[in-house]
Design an enzyme around this catalytic site. Structure first.
Site, PDB file in Angstrom:
ATOM      1  CG  ASP A  51     -22.600  21.002 -45.643  1.00 59.82           C
ATOM      2  OD1 ASP A  51     -22.968  21.510 -44.577  1.00 59.82           O
ATOM      3  OD2 ASP A  51     -22.379  19.776 -45.780  1.00 59.82           O
ATOM      4  CE1 TYR A 109     -28.920  18.030 -49.191  1.00 60.76           C
ATOM      5  CE2 TYR A 109     -30.009  16.683 -47.537  1.00 60.76           C
ATOM      6  CZ  TYR A 109     -29.366  17.857 -47.898  1.00 60.76           C
ATOM      7  OH  TYR A 109     -29.182  18.845 -46.976  1.00 60.76           O
TER       8      TYR A 109
END
Length: 251
Positions: A51, A109
């Site tokens: 993103d 992540y």
């Protein structure tokens, strides 16, 4: 011939990985640089989307070209024309059926959080000044392990065919950043936290929503068991708010 690329990037100046018509992207920047060097239209396929503002370390992508490249020398040239926020680590020839997205077996992540005011942490860490119960946060994090529908953490309007993911790791840990460890910056124990999560795939905005939900639990607004209610709801509005993207790294 097909080539793989391993790269890292600071996502602050980009709208994310994927090409957009009205904003700079990592994919678009790479394709422009490759087009300049190879004098042909190049499409770069990445391991997944990130993103706006999200960073990556060791990101894998691939592209096809008719040229027979001297890979190390070409990587040097590519780094020379890319902005300082993108670093190519390696370019290498790879089998023709390799696919950066579909051949990936796991993605991970890390989300960085600091609790005290820190002039050196803000670029890649989110300040959360509230007391946090890390033990409760980790108890709740264990509830998201396994294979399930994660619609509750998916950004509304996403176009993926399924919301089922298999999460294999989800845990908060304390850490000591370099300016504390090497320079003696005054900090309290537990001021810096990192959340690590691994899965076969992730939904759009999923990690930031997971972190926001866990922080709600850590602040004492909900018990750890609330996580199960969120998961069972399948409703994004039930989960916590998404945290900022600058503190998130795909690695």
């Amino acid at each position: 011939m097909r080539y793989s690329i391993t790269l890292s990037y600071d996502g602050a100046s980009f709208c994310g990985w994927q090409v957009q018509n009205n904003a700079p992207s990592i994919q678009g920047c790479l394709q422009d640089a490759l087009r300049t060097l190879l004098n042909e239209e190049i499409t770069v396929t990445g391991a997944g989307r990130t993103d706006t503002g999200v960073n990556a370390v060791g990101y894998v992508a691939h592209f096809d070209t008719s040229a027979d490249l001297d890979a190390p020398q070409f990587g040097y040239k590519l780094n020379a024309i890319l902005p300082s926020s993108i670093r190519i680590h390696e370019i290498s020839p790879i089998r023709e059926d390799f696919h950066a997205r579909f051949d990936a077996v796991r993605r991970s992540y890390a989300y960085f959080l600091h609790r005290g005011k820190d002039p050196f942490a803000g670029a890649f860490s989110w300040r959360c000044p509230y007391p946090l119960d890390v033990e409760e946060m980790n108890r709740a994090a264990q509830m998201i392990l396994g294979t399930r529908d994660f619609s509750c953490f998916e950004k509304t309007g996403s176009d993926n065919k399924t919301s089922i993911c298999t999460v294999t790791q989800a845990r908060w840990e304390t850490y000591e950043p370099d300016h504390v460890r090497l320079l003696g910056y005054p900090a309290s124990k537990g001021d810096y936290l990192v959340f690590r999560i691994s899965a076969d795939r992730f939904l759009r905005n999923m990690v930031r929503a997971v972190v926001g939900t866990l922080v709600e639990i850590g602040r004492g607004r909900h018990p750890a068991e609330w996580m199960q209610e969120v998961l069972d709801s399948g409703n994004r509005s039930v989960a916590g708010e998404s945290v900022p993207g600058n503190a998130l790294f795909l690695y």
